[in-house]
Scaffold this active site. Structure first.
Site, PDB file in Angstrom:
ATOM      1  CG  HIS A 248      30.959  72.803   3.209  1.00 41.14           C
ATOM      2  ND1 HIS A 248      32.278  73.123   3.403  1.00 41.14           N
ATOM      3  CD2 HIS A 248      30.569  73.474   2.097  1.00 41.14           C
ATOM      4  CE1 HIS A 248      32.674  73.955   2.455  1.00 41.14           C
ATOM      5  NE2 HIS A 248      31.661  74.180   1.640  1.00 41.14           N
TER       6      HIS A 248
ATOM      7  CG  HIS B 213      21.735  49.103  -7.573  1.00 40.23           C
ATOM      8  ND1 HIS B 213      22.152  47.939  -8.189  1.00 40.23           N
ATOM      9  CD2 HIS B 213      20.374  49.034  -7.533  1.00 40.23           C
ATOM     10  CE1 HIS B 213      21.098  47.205  -8.510  1.00 40.23           C
ATOM     11  NE2 HIS B 213      20.005  47.847  -8.120  1.00 40.23           N
TER      12      HIS B 213
ATOM     13  CG  HIS C 215      33.228  61.749  -7.411  1.00 38.96           C
ATOM     14  ND1 HIS C 215      32.845  62.279  -8.621  1.00 38.96           N
ATOM     15  CD2 HIS C 215      34.426  62.318  -7.125  1.00 38.96           C
ATOM     16  CE1 HIS C 215      33.755  63.133  -9.041  1.00 38.96           C
ATOM     17  NE2 HIS C 215      34.730  63.165  -8.156  1.00 38.96           N
TER      18      HIS C 215
ATOM     19  CG  HIS D 260      38.094  51.306 -18.586  1.00 41.74           C
ATOM     20  ND1 HIS D 260      37.519  51.039 -19.816  1.00 41.74           N
ATOM     21  CD2 HIS D 260      39.368  50.824 -18.651  1.00 41.74           C
ATOM     22  CE1 HIS D 260      38.398  50.423 -20.587  1.00 41.74           C
ATOM     23  NE2 HIS D 260      39.525  50.275 -19.901  1.00 41.74           N
TER      24      HIS D 260
ATOM     25  CG  ASN E  98      36.859  63.099 -12.275  1.00 39.43           C
ATOM     26  OD1 ASN E  98      35.697  63.511 -12.272  1.00 39.43           O
ATOM     27  ND2 ASN E  98      37.682  63.334 -11.268  1.00 39.43           N
TER      28      ASN E  98
END
Length: 459
Positions: free
Chosen positions: A268, A352, A356, A385, A389
């Protein structure tokens, strides 16, 4: 409070050993092996193992997860988006042209989803429609999750909902309690950020428990209705979506669970004004509320990611990479030599990657900065795609894509990398406990009807 089966067996063993003090069951001729010292030794060993089992960190298992897939009637193509923008009679011609350029370069396809009220001309956003959107997404994901796991809602002890821009009263978690008639002692939380860390800590304090995380965002009341360019990008990128995740600390769930949590690293950078204000909900000059994105967003994300990786690297990188880093420090710091920046090879420790899907520019920056391949970024780009988002839930659409492609094998490590306003960066590492077979990978999977079309080339 329930006692886990392993702890119960150890406790039972201690009780049996204690009973030996009353029963003369052991007979040895040597004083060293007389019954009393033997009993004391066995008792101390048992107490040690019992203390170890009760104080060590219990594993957290990901039993299963589910992502909501809206109906086809909610699909919004680029053409539909532009018609909606014109029909709203809110945007200038320059604004519409600007959003056209953004959307054409965004990496989004024509099968993403929008709230139903935004598809009318003009759009009709309201609190009623916002609740309707949240109910469809949250209950859709939860119903699918309960069906996949066979776990009843009332068996779950912890519910966490994270949604940044929609906080109604009663809360979204209360909406879940009411819908599924949950027990009165259920623990519920509403967050505006990523919630796996909170769920993990709660599971440590509540043994033999299920925890459900619901990740979503609400688009109905979040659409910016002004003409400030810094606030228009979210209109083009964000879409309807949500996910529900079932976590467990029950040892008996290990056999059927898909993954085990191995690491969480949270960063953060909110103490820096530049980081704090790079993604900020506020009013424009005309009093219209929207989310303003700074031009330095990609730079801020890269800086926060660098800090996060500094903490994550020592936990996951092999010895060879750690030695390379030490060599880099010696050359650059000790001998003041000009050397290329050290970039860890995370492909050595992760199979993998679920990055985001915040936007094409962000994915391009992460791919280049970490030296990842097109294949590594495929789940993220294809999720952007197909679904757009969807905020923090995009990580789960990406993992669902990997499963739909039958790529998850036992022992594989999955890296989920999330970004959030504040500015935050979270790394979550999972280890696959079993191979996900083809007959299971598409059950309740949002990619079930379209994965055969992917990957596609995104221009």
């Amino acid at each position: 409070m329930f006692i886990a089966m392993a702890d119960f067996k150890l406790l039972l063993l201690i009780l049996i050993l204690l009973s030996l003090f009353e029963l003369d069951l052991l007979h040895f001729h040597h004083d060293f092996f007389s019954p009393f010292p033997v009993k004391i030794g066995l008792l101390l060993i048992s107490i040690f193992f019992y203390a170890y089992s009760t104080t060590r960190s219990k594993p957290v298992y990901l039993v299963d997860f589910s992502c909501h897939q809206p109906t086809d009637s909610c699909k919004i193509s680029s053409e539909t988006f532009f018609n909606m923008a014109k029909g709203a009679q809110l945007y200038t011609e320059e604004t519409i042209q600007f959003m056209t350029r953004i959307l054409n370069r965004s990496g989004l396809g024509d099968d993403t989803y929008s709230p139903r009220c935004m598809l009318t001309s003009p759009p009709t956003p309201s609190m009623y429609e916002a609740r309707h959107e949240s109910e469809l997404v949250i209950f859709g994901a939860l119903n699918s999750l309960f069906k996949k796991t066979g776990i009843e809602p009332r068996e779950v002890g912890i519910f966490i909902v994270n949604c940044s821009l929609f906080n109604p009263n009663p809360s979204l978690s209360s909406m879940i309690v009411n819908r599924y008639k949950l027990k009165t002692d259920v623990k519920t939380y509403n967050l505006s950020g990523i919630s796996v860390d909170l769920a993990t800590n709660l599971l440590k304090a509540n043994p033999n428990t299920y925890a459900v995380i619901v990740s979503t965002e609400n688009m109905t009341l979040s659409m910016y209705r002004g003409n400030d360019r810094s606030m228009l990008v979210p209109n083009c990128l964000f879409r309807v979506g949500g996910a529900a995740v079932m976590l467990s600390n029950r040892s008996q769930d290990r056999v059927r669970s898909k993954y085990e949590l191995t690491h969480i690293v949270r960063t953060h950078k909110g103490s820096s004004d530049k980081h704090y204000t790079c993604a900020e909900q506020k009013e424009d000059s005309k009093g219209i509320v929207g989310v303003a994105l700074s031009k330095e967003l990609t730079v801020v994300a890269g800086d926060t990611l660098k800090t996060n990786l500094t903490a994550l690297g020592p936990l996951v990188l092999p010895l060879s990479e750690k030695l390379r880093f030490i060599l880099f420090l010696v050359k650059s710091k000790l001998f003041r030599l000009k050397v290329s920046p050290y970039v860890p090879d995370f492909k050595l420790c992760f199979k993998h990657f679920c990055i985001h899907a915040g936007g094409r520019a962000l994915l391009d920056a992460v791919e280049k900065g970490l030296g990842l391949s097109e294949f590594d970024l495929e789940p993220s780009r294809m999720t952007l795609h197909r679904f757009g988002n969807t905020s923090s839930s995009s990580l789960w659409y990406e993992l669902a894509y990997v499963e739909a492609k039958c790529r998850v094998k036992r022992g594989d490590r999955v890296w989920q990398l999330a970004f959030g306003s504040g500015f935050k960066c979270n790394s979550i590492v999972w280890r696959a406990l079993r191979t996900i077979p083809a007959n299971e990978s598409l059950v309740g999977n949002p990619w079930g009807d379209s994965v055969h079309k992917y990957p596609v080339h995104v221009t």
